[in-house]
Design an enzyme around this catalytic site. Structure first.
Site, mmCIF file in Angstrom:
data_model
loop_
_atom_site.group_PDB
_atom_site.id
_atom_site.type_symbol
_atom_site.label_atom_id
_atom_site.label_comp_id
_atom_site.label_asym_id
_atom_site.label_seq_id
_atom_site.Cartn_x
_atom_site.Cartn_y
_atom_site.Cartn_z
ATOM 1 N N ASP A 13 0.770 -1.420 0.077
ATOM 2 C CA ASP A 13 0.054 -0.011 0.124
ATOM 3 C C ASP A 13 0.794 1.136 0.053
ATOM 4 O O ASP A 13 0.497 2.173 0.747
ATOM 5 C CB ASP A 13 -1.053 0.052 1.062
ATOM 6 C CG ASP A 13 -2.009 -1.056 1.168
ATOM 7 O OD1 ASP A 13 -2.438 -1.641 0.272
ATOM 8 O OD2 ASP A 13 -2.157 -1.760 2.319
ATOM 9 N N LYS A 16 1.881 2.416 -5.128
ATOM 10 C CA LYS A 16 2.744 2.034 -6.305
ATOM 11 C C LYS A 16 2.119 2.188 -7.559
ATOM 12 O O LYS A 16 2.668 2.537 -8.474
ATOM 13 C CB LYS A 16 3.263 0.588 -6.282
ATOM 14 C CG LYS A 16 3.854 0.054 -4.962
ATOM 15 C CD LYS A 16 4.009 -1.617 -4.754
ATOM 16 C CE LYS A 16 2.736 -1.964 -4.481
ATOM 17 N NZ LYS A 16 2.452 -2.034 -3.019
ATOM 18 N N GLY A 40 -4.278 -4.363 -4.521
ATOM 19 C CA GLY A 40 -5.245 -3.274 -4.582
ATOM 20 C C GLY A 40 -4.639 -2.078 -4.940
ATOM 21 O O GLY A 40 -3.905 -1.339 -4.112
ATOM 22 N N HIS A 41 -4.439 -1.841 -6.303
ATOM 23 C CA HIS A 41 -3.791 -0.587 -6.798
ATOM 24 C C HIS A 41 -4.681 0.391 -7.394
ATOM 25 O O HIS A 41 -5.626 0.149 -8.122
ATOM 26 C CB HIS A 41 -2.816 -1.014 -7.753
ATOM 27 C CG HIS A 41 -1.879 -1.960 -7.315
ATOM 28 N ND1 HIS A 41 -0.966 -2.733 -8.179
ATOM 29 C CD2 HIS A 41 -1.481 -2.473 -6.199
ATOM 30 C CE1 HIS A 41 -0.016 -3.612 -7.424
ATOM 31 N NE2 HIS A 41 -0.397 -3.253 -6.047
ATOM 32 N N GLN A 227 2.149 -5.909 -3.175
ATOM 33 C CA GLN A 227 2.695 -6.012 -1.647
ATOM 34 C C GLN A 227 3.923 -5.214 -1.690
ATOM 35 O O GLN A 227 4.182 -4.223 -2.274
ATOM 36 C CB GLN A 227 2.669 -7.393 -1.350
ATOM 37 C CG GLN A 227 1.451 -8.069 -1.117
ATOM 38 C CD GLN A 227 1.074 -8.700 -2.631
ATOM 39 O OE1 GLN A 227 1.723 -9.540 -3.149
ATOM 40 N NE2 GLN A 227 -0.117 -8.655 -2.897
HETATM 41 P P1 IMO Z 1 -0.706 -4.054 -2.107
HETATM 42 O O1 IMO Z 1 -0.204 -4.514 -3.769
HETATM 43 C C1 IMO Z 1 -0.807 -4.435 1.918
HETATM 44 C C2 IMO Z 1 -1.062 -8.652 3.554
HETATM 45 C C3 IMO Z 1 -2.269 -9.008 4.189
HETATM 46 C C4 IMO Z 1 -1.750 -10.235 5.188
HETATM 47 C C5 IMO Z 1 -0.582 -10.794 4.525
HETATM 48 C C6 IMO Z 1 -0.790 -11.939 3.851
HETATM 49 O O2 IMO Z 1 -1.973 -3.386 -2.355
HETATM 50 O O3 IMO Z 1 0.341 -3.288 -1.717
HETATM 51 P P2 IMO Z 1 -2.233 -12.841 1.900
HETATM 52 O O4 IMO Z 1 -3.819 -12.741 1.660
HETATM 53 O O5 IMO Z 1 -1.263 -12.276 0.792
HETATM 54 O O6 IMO Z 1 -2.072 -14.184 2.185
HETATM 55 O O7 IMO Z 1 -2.170 -12.017 3.201
HETATM 56 O O8 IMO Z 1 -0.174 -10.038 3.276
HETATM 57 N N1 IMO Z 1 -1.086 -7.942 2.184
HETATM 58 C C7 IMO Z 1 -0.938 -6.721 1.882
HETATM 59 N N2 IMO Z 1 -1.090 -5.691 2.572
HETATM 60 N N3 IMO Z 1 -0.832 -4.309 0.561
HETATM 61 C C8 IMO Z 1 -1.174 -5.503 -0.234
HETATM 62 O O9 IMO Z 1 -1.013 -5.474 -1.619
HETATM 63 C C9 IMO Z 1 -1.207 -6.835 0.144
HETATM 64 N N4 IMO Z 1 -1.264 -8.247 -0.110
HETATM 65 C C10 IMO Z 1 -1.453 -8.742 1.042
HETATM 66 O O10 IMO Z 1 -2.857 -8.236 4.691
HETATM 67 O O11 IMO Z 1 -1.402 -9.473 6.151
HETATM 68 MG MG MG Z 2 -3.389 -2.341 -1.342
#
Ligand code: IMO
Ligand code: MG
Length: 427
Positions: A13, A16, A40-41, A227
């Site tokens: 988050d 990006k 989530g972008h 992530q």
């Molecule tokens: P973006 O791309 C923030 C976190 C989840 C959890 C851990 C594992 O938007 O930055 P998962 O469902 O992947 O097995 O969950 O990773 N998580 C994220 N946190 N931004 C994301 O994506 C995330 N994708 C997974 O909250 O702690």
């Molecule tokens: Mg996100």
């Protein structure tokens, strides 16, 4: 020719999507290489807001080919729904601008059920996953015997037989974990997934071969990380991580493009820190300042809607992310969110059981007891959303960016002071 990577250096988050969108004008190909619809972008332009989860951000730009690489876990139902939500808004999505790797792994209904069951059993130690079956699909990928790849969906007879065997096994294990679960029907899953596969057929190719041809033709390629580095399964705060290499380490394995092809590595950092889900967070603010950041920064998850945990910028954790990825420039995002605070803190070292360190610990037991040692920066108390060049920023805001850059030992190239494309200062 430019082969650029945009990667998050924190716990995801970092905004990006905005930087990727900003760079798509100068790139013809945008590649996702890991993760799935846990990402989530958000991208805003022309007064429109788009929220993308599985699709590469480049899909929004005419002339850009979006690639879902082999390293992703693909939920075909979610993918088709996301594609439809864009075509309904007039965005082109067809076999000419969206490619899906035949080597990517497929998320099946049992992965989502297992994700929920495993999390429930962890109780207070739950990872706090997005519940999308991401980790359970990667688990089957690593375990091999229960894995289905996108290309497998087109070998109907072997797919049907394999699915029957997997579903029988899953029913057995799920029943013993939770007797209330209704057994899965392999035939119904087969029918549904064959229908998904038919719709996706125009997109499915060997993306590795395609990317190598694109590089040979000197196309500009952009790698879009999902992530962040601290959620990387190898380098992050294990086990409170996602199940893929979400640092730049995933580019090679998740796309088939060697790391040495990359000419520019951009690390994206939020001016403060957020985290969704469980796991240690040394600079977390459980007070009104944390709530202020959450409110002003709209820090609620794009995917799950969960309130994000908020805290001060952690230069120890972020510098570690920057080193692991090998970034040569950073983008400092959401600086405007900090505008009204009296004084700001940046964590420059940890005190772990009486010892000062700038090394990021390998184990959560050490990170849990790490006390942040802060450097104080005076607040600027001035709206900066209208700034367009560095000299428009108040001295405090400049000092803040300089400190982040100094502690990360990486120059800042972008400063974002609002969600819109124009609200970006280029250095
Ligand atoms: P973006 O791309 C923030 C976190 C989840 C959890 C851990 C594992 O938007 O930055 P998962 O469902 O992947 O097995 O969950 O990773 N998580 C994220 N946190 N931004 C994301 O994506 C995330 N994708 C997974 O909250 O702690
Ligand atoms: Mg996100």
């Amino acid at each position: 020719m430019s082969v650029t990577s945009v990667v998050g250096l924190q716990w995801g988050d970092e905004a990006k999507g905005k930087i990727v969108d900003f760079l798509t004008d100068s790139h013809e190909v945008v590649v996702r290489y890991q993760g799935g619809n846990n990402a989530g972008h958000t991208v805003k332009f022309d007064g429109q807001t788009y929220k993308l989860s599985l699709l590469p951000t480049g899909i929004l730009r005419p002339g850009v080919t979006a690639v879902i690489g082999n390293g992703l876990v693909v939920n075909p139902d979610a993918l088709l729904k996301e594609m439809k939500s864009l075509t309904d808004r007039g965005v082109r999505v067809d076999g000419g601008n969206l490619l899906v790797s035949d080597r990517a792994h497929v998320i099946l209904p049992y992965h989502i059920i297992e994700d929920a069951v495993f999390e429930k059993r962890r109780g207070d130690n739950a990872i706090g996953t997005t519940g999308r079956g991401i980790g359970t699909c990667y688990r089957d990928k690593a375990g091999r015997s229960h894995a289905i790849r996108v290309g497998d969906l087109y070998h109907r007879e072997t797919f049907r037989a394999k699915l029957a065997e997997i579903v029988a096994f899953k029913n057995l294990t799920l029943k013993s974990l939770d007797p209330s679960i209704t057994p899965l029907d392999a035939d119904a899953i087969y029918e549904a997934y064959v229908a998904f596969a038919e719709k996706l057929a125009p997109h499915v190719v060997d993306t590795t071969a395609w990317l190598h041809k694109a590089l040979k033709q000197k196309k500009n390629v952009l790698f879009e990380g999902a992530q962040g580095s601290l959620l990387d399964v190898d380098h992050g705060t294990f086990p409170f991580v996602t199940s893929s290499n979400s640092s730049a380490a995933g580019i090679h394995s998740g796309s088939g493009v060697p790391q040495r092809a990359i000419t520019r590595m951009i690390g994206v950092v939020k001016a403060y820190t957020t985290r969704v889900g469980g796991g240690p967070f040394p600079t977390e603010l459980n007070d009104e300042i944390g709530q202020h950041i959450r409110d002003v920064g709209h820090e609620y998850g794009t995917v799950t809607g969960r309130p994000r945990r908020c805290g001060w910028f952690d230069a120890v954790a972020t510098a570690y992310g920057a080193r692991v990825c090998g970034v040569d420039q950073i983008a400092v995002m959401l600086l405007d969110v900090l505008a009204q605070l009296d004084e700001l803190n940046i964590c420059e070292a940890y005190d772990i059981r009486g010892e000062r360190t700038t090394d990021f610990p390998s184990h959560v037991e050490d990170l849990e007891v790490a006390k942040p040692i802060f450097r104080k920066i005076p607040g600027w108390k001035k709206d900066i959303t209208g700034a367009r060049k560095l000299s428009d920023l108040p001295a405090g805001a400049r000092q803040y960016v300089d400190t982040v850059s100094e502690l990360l030992e990486v120059p800042a190239k972008f400063i974002s002071i609002g969600p819109d494309r124009e609200q970006t200062i280029l250095l």
